[in-house]
Each structure stands twice: as structure tokens, then as C-alpha cells.
Design a protein around this motif. Structure first.
Motif, PDB file in Angstrom:
ATOM      1  N   GLN A   1      10.672   4.290  -1.206  1.00 40.17           N
ATOM      2  CA  GLN A   1      10.804   5.121  -2.413  1.00 40.17           C
ATOM      3  C   GLN A   1      10.297   4.448  -3.701  1.00 40.17           C
ATOM      4  OE1 GLN A   1      13.874   5.121  -0.295  1.00 40.17           O
ATOM      5  NE2 GLN A   1      12.704   6.679   0.793  1.00 40.17           N
ATOM      6  N   TYR A   2       9.235   3.655  -3.594  1.00 37.00           N
ATOM      7  CA  TYR A   2       8.561   3.191  -4.803  1.00 37.00           C
ATOM      8  C   TYR A   2       7.508   4.253  -5.141  1.00 37.00           C
ATOM      9  CZ  TYR A   2      10.196  -1.745  -4.984  1.00 37.00           C
ATOM     10  OH  TYR A   2      10.925  -2.892  -5.115  1.00 37.00           O
ATOM     11  N   THR A   3       7.599   4.847  -6.314  1.00 34.32           N
ATOM     12  CA  THR A   3       6.593   5.866  -6.649  1.00 34.32           C
ATOM     13  C   THR A   3       5.345   5.212  -7.225  1.00 34.32           C
ATOM     14  OG1 THR A   3       7.810   6.173  -8.699  1.00 34.32           O
ATOM     15  CG2 THR A   3       8.173   7.806  -6.968  1.00 34.32           C
ATOM     16  N   THR A   4       5.543   4.040  -7.831  1.00 33.10           N
ATOM     17  CA  THR A   4       4.375   3.283  -8.298  1.00 33.10           C
ATOM     18  C   THR A   4       4.458   1.893  -7.698  1.00 33.10           C
ATOM     19  OG1 THR A   4       5.605   2.521 -10.217  1.00 33.10           O
ATOM     20  CG2 THR A   4       4.248   4.505 -10.514  1.00 33.10           C
ATOM     21  N   ASN A   5       3.345   1.179  -7.719  1.00 36.33           N
ATOM     22  CA  ASN A   5       3.337  -0.162  -7.152  1.00 36.33           C
ATOM     23  C   ASN A   5       4.056  -1.125  -8.101  1.00 36.33           C
ATOM     24  OD1 ASN A   5       2.823  -2.625  -6.010  1.00 36.33           O
ATOM     25  ND2 ASN A   5       0.684  -2.146  -5.493  1.00 36.33           N
TER      26      ASN A   5
ATOM     27  N   HIS B   1       0.858  -1.187   0.000  1.00 34.58           N
ATOM     28  CA  HIS B   1       0.000   0.000   0.000  1.00 34.58           C
ATOM     29  C   HIS B   1       0.894   1.237   0.000  1.00 34.58           C
ATOM     30  CE1 HIS B   1       0.905   0.134   4.276  1.00 34.58           C
ATOM     31  NE2 HIS B   1       0.415  -1.081   4.415  1.00 34.58           N
ATOM     32  N   GLU B   2       0.222   2.368  -0.209  1.00 36.65           N
ATOM     33  CA  GLU B   2       0.927   3.626  -0.428  1.00 36.65           C
ATOM     34  C   GLU B   2       1.992   3.917   0.631  1.00 36.65           C
ATOM     35  OE1 GLU B   2      -1.027   7.760  -1.229  1.00 36.65           O
ATOM     36  OE2 GLU B   2      -1.997   6.198  -2.435  1.00 36.65           O
ATOM     37  N   LYS B   3       1.606   3.720   1.885  1.00 36.21           N
ATOM     38  CA  LYS B   3       2.513   4.061   2.981  1.00 36.21           C
ATOM     39  C   LYS B   3       3.806   3.222   2.900  1.00 36.21           C
ATOM     40  CE  LYS B   3       1.975   4.274   7.821  1.00 36.21           C
ATOM     41  NZ  LYS B   3       1.102   3.839   8.918  1.00 36.21           N
ATOM     42  N   ASN B   4       3.625   1.916   2.721  1.00 44.41           N
ATOM     43  CA  ASN B   4       4.800   1.031   2.641  1.00 44.41           C
ATOM     44  C   ASN B   4       5.634   1.294   1.396  1.00 44.41           C
ATOM     45  OD1 ASN B   4       4.490  -0.280   5.034  1.00 44.41           O
ATOM     46  ND2 ASN B   4       3.600  -2.148   4.176  1.00 44.41           N
ATOM     47  N   LEU B   5       4.942   1.607   0.289  1.00 47.56           N
ATOM     48  CA  LEU B   5       5.667   1.884  -0.960  1.00 47.56           C
ATOM     49  C   LEU B   5       6.528   3.129  -0.779  1.00 47.56           C
ATOM     50  CD1 LEU B   5       2.762   1.206  -3.488  1.00 47.56           C
ATOM     51  CD2 LEU B   5       4.802  -0.214  -3.157  1.00 47.56           C
ATOM     52  N   ALA B   6       5.939   4.143  -0.117  1.00 42.50           N
ATOM     53  CA  ALA B   6       6.667   5.401   0.083  1.00 42.50           C
ATOM     54  C   ALA B   6       7.896   5.193   0.960  1.00 42.50           C
ATOM     55  CB  ALA B   6       5.728   6.433   0.697  1.00 42.50           C
TER      56      ALA B   6
END
Lengths: 341, 611
Positions: free
Chosen positions: B118-122, B110-115
Motif C-alpha cells: 500500500q505505498y502509493t508513491t515510491n 517497483h510498482e508491483k512491490n509498492l502496491a
């Protein structure tokens, strides 16, 4: 054979039997001589067997002690004798272990081990030779030196507060804490005997004079003429009295100790009676400032508490009783083995 | 569903520190061991107990390599990666083979973990990931929660069962049975019925999901390896050392006393030994490293098998006390489970950088024996050998292991205790009291072990230089030099008891690879592949690092070049060059990670060492 065994048991060793063949090399007039003689005499009077007594020391003048005892002895490294003694007792709870140390060895470099030996209550007798100076390194101040001490390393006077071994030992939950001096051989021997009888760590601080680097350090307390007024001899169940005529006593107003003159005015009843099992009293006595108050001498505190290595062996015994004596084959196989053919 | 047979497979389970990846890996390993595969494992976890969730620093991984043939290492790369969150994917994807199986828990992407990483997209939606790998995109948390509906466990409690879902999935794909794991869960959570139910249900849900999944169209099986017949168990290096110490205690008749202070990665030896009180084992958790070592010396003085264990920083603290044991010539075993240094370094990462410390890190001329464990299945035997040398030669012995060996595991052929040689320390008895001299020596230059409590043998020992034979204090110049030499010769003579050094592969030729410690698997694997490719390569793995085997110089002379791969900057190489005045090449890797087969091969080939 039977005859030899019988006669062996009957032969009581003398002080001389506890002296090794090594030349004693302390300075002339060193307080260590008196302590060595007192220990040898005490062992003889206790009917001790040479092979059952082990003297373990660290580093320092006092730590040469084991070489002069005709028993087993181990001169170890600076400050670490408590750890070595602990390991020995864990391996061999059948042996009587004496630990010879000094103010630098026990309270400075070995401070950590000293604390942990006491809290674990390992059954060893600690003889802490306190001369308030580093002797073997030729005269630097020690952790028991008074503030302002001028020594080779402190030409402008030492600036750090000294530690009191008795207070430290009590705080570390020692089960036997005593103070005596090398110049009062009778008292010293009494304390040594009491320490030997105690189960658990017996911590004995011994005031010991260093004639070369810190001469007369304890004279104001230990001189024959000063003893009665400057020392307070502790006797279990007896009142806390001192003075040339034993005319003075300690009373408490709240938690504040005061010296009173009880002589002839019926105040003796108010004087505190010493109880060596009273930890609060021991801590208060340990904190009495000198010279406003006399120096308490003798057994300040004694408590009966489980001994570390005995508890350890009790665990071994109960685990063995519960699981049976370990079977190596089963241990190696474990619970998840498989066989291929 | 098709079943495809593979010869060997490497799987890495990776997730957050709290995701239970070590446990998942350990259970998968146990099921694999049961099937008779050979295997090697590599746990890799952060030093922090719970590093911030979702970060790269908090990733915990467990790798297992298993096969139907001899497995040398935990695998250079992996065939399967299970990534429980984006951080685990980011940190581990580089080691996944092209077209490898990639199983990801979409719920954690999910967004929080991706951020956080530093993953900008999944990345799971990235087509390139799907083309490069066989992505199995599963909502593991959701699936687990669904399977556990109806149980009274809290939402977070259910979430914690997701590692068993992943385990079930992996077990199904690789046709592992889960019966052992189910009975393990029942033992582990005995009395907590709800937890047993939850974990077993999660495990079954994972299997069911894999069965129904279209992506997992295949199942794989790996035939059991042709291990020599015998009884095996899976064990870690730390466990092997603990068992070796207990066995040495029985074989020598000396009670085991283990003094230690908790330190990563050696603490498990203390944990393990403290369980075995019914073997008379005395464990002592000391106040510090120095006391730990000194307590073992005190115990040895009293007649016990005195052992202390630690890792690099702790060993540094023990060195003065080890000098005392050298001077007093008492038996002592010092276990050093090495880790990356200097100073605190990287506590959970492996390295071989303590060799020079243990050889030379004490004041004065202070020789000790040094042995090194090579892999988990060698830990037991090398430990026995270290104890034999300590007890029979009255000397401190260093037993080197490292984090990779200590926490990694392997199948171990369990020996029959009756086949193990007795250990005979040179005890002095009461009947030898007449003319007893504490420092008199036998033909091996070994002094007698006169135990306190023995009548007539009263004597004094210590760290001050002593007179030869009598042990009395001596400052005599000639005596000191004689004692220095005697102590050195005593250690040198231990080599007379070593078996002949074994050369793997070519007995002479172009290149000799010379290794020690945990590099064994990688070097042995590389030698096997190099020889298959026609190169003339031999390999010697040293168990004895001090003294070195007497037949080693002759072996070195049989090869044109000698290369020493090490996880340090060339410490054994330094010793060998100084000892034999011979050109010896090094191959260093100092990354806190084990050596790989590929790296060794490349080193040998790229330098033109082989034609």
C-alpha cells in the motif's frame, strides 16, 4: 568366586523363579493367568536370566503383568509402552524387552505408537492380549469389538468397524506377525518361543477371554471341540488344511480364496502351501472372512529386516570409526573461536 | 574516507523470506565476533517458509547489536537498517533511529512491490525520508547482476547473490573483514565453483560500491570490547543447550538419548545433536511429542541421560508422561524453547508463557524442578545444571528457554571441560543387591537408580502409587499422603545445593527488579542506566524457578518495591505472591517480542518506583 560363577551358570531357573512375590489380582477365570504361566514357563525353558528380561506394559488389565514377573518391569501409561520400549532398546540394546498390551492399549489410545514400533522394527516382543472389550474401565466396547456390540457405552450396539491387529501389523510392515490363544497353552508357548527368537518386532495377538465383561468371546474358535474346524494351524511349508479330519484346504482361483474338500480325490496338490516369508499370502490369509473361512493361527509372517536400534548403533560406530571418539574440548571450541588476552 | 569510532551499533538486515537475510546477519555476526566486539543478535522471521513474496508477512529480519562494551540486548532501536524491498522498509522503519543509516535496494521498489504494501508513491523518492534518515539508495540487484556478467549463472541465480552484495556493503561501512566469509563460502559451496565465484564477486562488488559511493562518506569502527580474557565463540541458545547436554553426558558417564519431534523453535537442538554420533549421542525423531518424551523415559529407565525437547504445544502433550517420570522418580530433562501461545500461537515469536504450565500442568500433585536459561551464553551452564539435578536427584527437570534465546546468539566464553564438575547419579550396583529396596532414599530423599540388566536388583516400577521403600503397589491412604509429601520434599531439598543468589547493583534500596529467562539483557541494561542516573535499584535474575532459592525471601525484604518484568501476564509474579504472601508488582509484555531496555526503565520511573 570361580566356583560360584560356574554354579551360577549351571543353575537353570524354573517357572517358579520367574514368579514375583506379588499376589496376582486378575478376576477368577481370566485368560491372563494362562498367558502369565506360559510366559514364565517359556522363559524357564529358554534358560533366560531374570535380569536380562524387561517387561513393559501400558494400561489395562493385561498391563498389570510386569508386577507378577520376577524380572525387571515397568508399568507405564496408556498406549505409550511401545515408545518407552523403543527408548529403552535405543539406550540398552543388550536387554530383551517384552511389551504387554491389550486391544484398547495398543490399537486405540496407543495406535500411533503401535504402528511406528512395527515399521521401525524395534527388537521387542509384543504380546497383544485381545479380549475385544475394555475390562479395567468395566465393560465398554473396544476397537476389536464386533459391530453391534452391546456394552455400557453402546446400549444400542456399537456402530464402528473393528480393527484386525494382524492385518494392521502387516500393513505397518511388521517383520513377525502371529496369532494364538490363551486356551491353547501348547500353541501359545510355541509362538512365544518363535517370537523370542525373532530379531525385530514380534507381534503376537493372543485371543484372551474376559469372563466378566465379554465371556465366551472366542469360544466358537478356541473351544477344544471347535479348534480343528474353526482354526487353520499354519506350519511353514505345509499345505493350508483344516477340518476334523484335515479334509479341507484353501485354494486360490486367481486371487480369490476358496475352501475345497481335498479328501480322497487327489486335490491336496492344489491346496496352497504356506510360506511364512510370503507377504502377499500373509495379507490374503489375514483378510479371510470368518466364519466362511477358518481363523489362521500361528506365525502368519516372518521377515528378516534391519532392526532400528541396531542400525542406530551401527551409525554411531561408523561415525566414531570415521571421526574418532568425540573430543569434548574440541567440540566446545568449534571452528570459529577467538582468544582475547 | 574518514573513519569514525563508535561505541556501539545496532544493524538490522531486513528482506523477503527468500532474500537470505538470516544468512547475511549470521555472517556479519561472525565477522563482528572475530573482531572481539561484544554482541547480541535477534533473528525475527515468519513461520511460513516462503510467505507470499513482497508482503509484510514475508519479511525476515536479523538484528545485531555490537559494541566496545558489554552488550545487554539486540538493541531497542537500530542505527542502520538494510531494507531489501518495500515490505521490509515498511515493517522496520519505525525502529530506525532518527538520522540513522537506511540502505535500500531500489530495484525492488517497483510498482508491483509498492502496491503490495500500500505505498502509493515510491518512498525512496519522498523527500521526508531523506531528511529524516541518511538514505543510501542503491540498485543492489542491478549492481549485483553487473558484477556477475560473464558468469554462466541464470538471471535468477545472480539475483540470489544480492544478499552478499548487501553484506559486503555493510562490512565495508563498519570496517569488518570478509576473509572468514570468503572461506565460509568456499566451504559451503565446495565443488560448485560457479556459485563460489558468484557469491564472492557479489560480496566484493558490495565493498567496491561502498568505497566509491559518495553517500557513504564515512566508515565506522567499533573497538573490541573489554571481554574477560579467554577463548570465545559465537553461539545460539539452542546450540548452547545441545553442547550442554553432550557435556553432561560425558561428565556423568551416562549416554545421551534425545527424543524429539520437530517443532519451532526447538528443532535446532535435534539437528545439532544428530551431528554428534561420535559422542555416542542417540537421537530419536519420534512419531509424536508423547512418544518423544516416552522414549526419553525408556532410555532413562535403562540408564541413559534421557532428554526430550519441544515448545509449548508439544510440552502440553508430554505432560502425562512427565507425571510418570515423577511417580517412578526417574531422571529426565525436558527442554521447553517457549514461543507465543496459546495453541499454535506465533511459532517463531518469543514468549515466557509456559512457566505455569511446567509448574502445574500435570494431573495430581506432581512436583518437578524448573530452571530457566537467561541468554545464549548462559545456555550451556544452565543445561549442565539441569542435567546435574535430574541425574543426582532422580527427577524430571524442566529447562526453560525461549525463541529469542534459542535463535539469538552471543559470544560465549568456552570453558575447559576439565574445569567442569563431575555429575554423580545414585547408581545401585550388583554388590548392593542384598536388601535392595527400589524406593529406599538417601538423605536428599533420592532413591537409587537400579539399572535393568543388573543381577539381583530385579524390581518393578510404574505409575500406580507405590508403597514407601518397597515400591510395591499400594492404595493405603496414609502411604499415599506420605509419598506425596516425600516427592515434594525431594524437590524442595534440591534448593540446598544452590549457590547464593547474586544481586546485581544495589544490594538494598528502593526497587528490586526480579527477572527470569530472556528478559535478562533488557533488565540488566536498564538497571545499569538507572543506577548511572542515581537510582537505588537492585536486580536478581532467577535461574532456579522450582524450587526457588532459599535466600530469596530475605533478599526481597531488603527492597521497598519488587517488580517482575515478564513476557507473559505475570506468571512468576503469581507464583511469588502465592509463595511469599508479599506484594510484588508486575510488568507484562506479551507481543511475541523481547523486552527493551527503554521499556523497563520507563516502567520503573513512570510508576514512581524510584525517587
Amino acid at each position: 568366586m570361580t566356583e560360584t560363577a560356574t554354579s551360577d551358570a549351571l543353575v537353570k531357573l524354573t517357572k517358579k523363579d520367574f514368579e514375583s512375590d506379588q499376589e496376582v489380582r486378575w478376576c477368577a477365570g481370566c485368560g491372563d493367568y494362562a498367558i502369565l504361566a506360559a510366559v514364565q514357563k517359556t522363559l524357564a525353558s529358554l534358560g533366560a536370566k531374570r535380569e536380562e528380561h524387561i517387561f513393559i506394559s501400558g494400561i489395562g488389565c493385561s498391563s498389570r503383568f510386569p508386577y507378577y514377573m520376577n524380572t525387571y518391569g515397568f508399568h507405564t501409561i496408556h498406549g505409550r509402552a511401545p515408545a518407552i520400549a523403543t527408548g529403552l532398546r535405543v539406550a540398552r540394546p543388550d536387554l530383551t524387552v517384552w511389551l504387554i498390551t491389550g486391544d484398547g492399549d495398543a490399537l486405540s489410545i496407543g495406535g500411533n505408537h503401535f504402528i511406528h514400533l512395527l515399521r521401525r522394527n524395534v527388537n521387542v516382543n509384543v504380546l497383544l492380549f485381545n479380549n475385544r472389550i475394555y475390562g479395567l474401565t468395566k465393560g465398554q466396547y473396544s476397537p476389536t469389538s464386533e459391530v453391534g456390540k452391546i456394552t455400557k457405552s453402546t446400549p444400542y450396539g456399537s456402530i464402528d468397524e473393528p480393527v484386525d491387529p494382524v492385518s494392521l501389523a502387516l500393513a505397518a510392515k511388521a517383520t513377525f506377525v502371529a496369532r494364538t490363544s490363551a486356551v491353547d497353552v501348547k500353541h501359545l508357548s510355541e509362538v512365544l518361543t518363535a517370537a523370542h527368537e525373532h530379531r525385530g518386532t514380534a507381534m503376537v495377538e493372543i485371543f484372551q477371554n474376559c469372563p466378566v465383561f465379554n465371556d465366551n468371546a472366542f469360544d466358537s474358535i478356541t473351544d477344544r471341540s471347535a479348534r480343528s474346524s474353526q482354526q487353520m494351524l499354519l506350519r511353514d511349508g505345509e499345505p493350508l488344511i483344516f477340518g476334523e479330519q484335515k479334509e479341507k484346504g484353501i485354494i486360490f482361483e486367481g486371487f480369490t480364496p476358496r475352501v475345497i474338500d481335498h479328501g480322497g480325490n487327489g486335490l491336496l496338490e492344489k491346496v496352497v502351501r504356506f510360506d511364512k516369508q510370503d507377504k502377499h499370502l500373509a495379507m490374503l490369509l489375514a483378510q479371510l472372512p470368518y466364519p466362511e473361512f477358518p481363523v489362521p493361527m500361528g506365525v502368519l509372517y516372518e521377515e528378516n529386516r534391519p532392526v532400528y536400534e541396531e542400525a542406530l548403533h551401527a551409525q554411531i560406530a561408523s561415525a566414531t570409526a570415521k571421526k574418532g571418539k568425540g573430543d569434548l574440548k574440541a567440540l566446545l571450541l568449534g571452528n570459529d573461536s577467538w582468544t582475547t588476552s | 574516507m574518514k573513519t569514525k569510532t563508535l561505541s556501539r551499533v545496532a544493524i538490522r538486515f531486513a528482506g523477503d523470506s527468500g532474500d537470505g537475510m538470516q544468512l547475511t546477519g549470521a555472517r556479519f555476526t561472525q565477522e563482528t565476533a572475530r573482531l572481539g566486539n561484544d554482541l547480541a543478535t535477534k533473528p525475527d522471521f515468519p513461520a511460513e517458509i516462503r510467505a507470499p513474496a513482497g508482503t509484510i508477512g514475508g519479511v525476515s529480519a536479523f538484528q545485531i547489536h555490537f559494541g566496545d562494551q558489554e552488550i545487554f540486548t539486540a538493541g531497542d532501536e537500530v542505527d542502520v537498517l538494510v531494507a531489501m524491498n518495500p515490505a521490509a522498509l515498511k515493517a522496520n522503519l519505525k525502529d530506525l533511529k532518527q538520522n540513522g543509516l537506511l540502505i535500500c535496494n531500489r530495484d525492488a521498489f517497483h510498482e508491483k512491490n509498492l502496491a503490495k504494501v500500500q505505498y502509493t508513491t515510491n518512498p525512496l523518492d519522498d523527500e521526508s525520508l531523506k531528511t529524516k534518515y541518511r538514505l543510501v539508495d542503491v540498485d543492489i540487484s542491478t549492481q549485483t547482476a553487473r558484477a556477475l556478467e560473464g558468469l554462466s549463472l541464470s538471471t535468477s541465480g545472480k539475483e540470489k547473490c544480492k544478499n552478499f552484495f548487501a553484506l559486503g556493503l555493510a562490512c565495508h561501512v563498519f570496517t569488518r573483514n570478509v576473509d572468514d566469509t570468503i572461506s565460509w563460502i568456499e566451504r559451503k559451496f565446495a565443488g560448485k565453483e560457479e556459485l563460489i565465484k558468484a557469491n564472492v564477486e557479489a560480496l566484493r562488488a558490495g565493498i567496491a560500491f561502498a568505497e566509491a559511493s559518495e553517500i557513504l562518506a564515512e566508515q565506522f569502527e567499533v573497538q573490541s570490547a573489554d571481554l574477560p580474557s579467554g577463548t570465545y565463540r559465537n553461539l545460539t541458545g539452542n546450540q548452547g543447550i545441545a553442547l550442554g547436554l553432550i557435556a553432561a553426558s560425558e561428565l556423568s558417564g551416562r549416554p545421551l538419548m534425545y527424543g524429539s519431534y520437530p517443532i519451532t523453535p526447538a528443532s535446532d537442538i535435534l539437528h545439532e545433536l544428530s551431528k554428534y554420533k561420535n559422542f555416542g549421542v542417540r537421537t530419536f525423531q519420534a512419531e509424536d511429542e508423547i512418544a518423544a518424551c516416552c522414549s526419553a523415559i525408556g532410555a532413562a529407565y535403562g540408564g541413559a541421560l534421557g532428554v526430550t525437547g519441544s515448545s509449548g504445544p508439544g510440552i502440553a502433550l508430554k505432560q502425562e508422561a512427565i507425571g510418570l517420570a515423577v511417580s517412578t522418580e526417574l531422571p529426565l530433562v525436558i527442554v521447553d524453547v517457549q514461543r507465543a501461545g496459546p495453541s499454535t500461537g506465533m511459532p517463531t515469536k518469543t514468549e515466557q508463557s509456559d512457566l505455569l504450565q511446567v509448574l502445574f500442568g500435570r494431573n495430581g500433585e506432581c512436583p518437578v524442578a524448573v530452571l530457566a536459561v537467561s541468554q545464549p551464553d548462559d545456555a550451556f551452564e544452565t543445561t549442565l545444571e539441569a542435567c546435574r539435578i535430574a541425574l543426582e536427584h532422580m527427577t524430571p527437570v524442566f529447562l526453560l528457554s525461549d525463541g529469542h534465546i534459542g535463535t539469538g546468539s552471543q559470544p560465549w566464553a568456552v570453558p575447559n571441560p576439565e574445569s567442569l564438575a563431575k555429575i554423580s547419579p545414585p547408581l545401585v550396583s550388583e554388590t548392593q543387591a542384598e536388601n535392595f529396596k527400589p524406593y529406599a532414599r538417601n538423605e536428599q530423599f533420592v532413591r537409587g537408580w537400579a539399572l535393568p540388566g543388573t543381577k539381583g536388583l530385579e524390581h518393578r516400577i510404574g505409575g500406580i502409587e507405590k508403597q514407601d521403600i518397597t515400591g510395591n503397589i499400594s492404595y493405603d491412604p496414609e502411604n499415599h499422603e506420605r509419598m506425596v509429601k516425600l516427592r515434594a520434599q525431594k524437590i524442595a531439598k534440591i534448593a540446598e545445593t544452590f549457590p547464593a543468589t547474586r544481586i546485581v547493583g544495589d544490594q538494598e534500596g528502593d526497587v528490586l527488579l526480579l527477572g527470569w529467562g530472556s528478559t535478562r539483557g533488557a533488565i540488566e541494561g536498564a538497571v545499569k542506566e538507572l543506577r548511572a542516573e542515581g537510582h537505588r535499584v537492585g536486580y536478581v535474575h532467577l535461574r532456579y524457578l522450582n524450587p526457588l532459592p532459599n535466600d530469596l525471601p530475605e533478599i526481597l525484604s531488603r527492597f521497598k518495591r519488587v517488580i517482575v518484568p515478564e513476557l507473559n501476564s505475570g506468571q512468576l509474579r503469581f507464583v511469588l505472591r502465592a509463595t511469599y504472601l508479599k506484594e510484588i508488582e508486575g510488568f507484562s509484555k506479551v507481543q511475541g517480542q523481547p523486552l527493551k531496555i527503554r521499556e523497563v526503565k520507563e516502567r520503573v520511573i513512570s510508576t514512581g518506583a524510584v525517587a
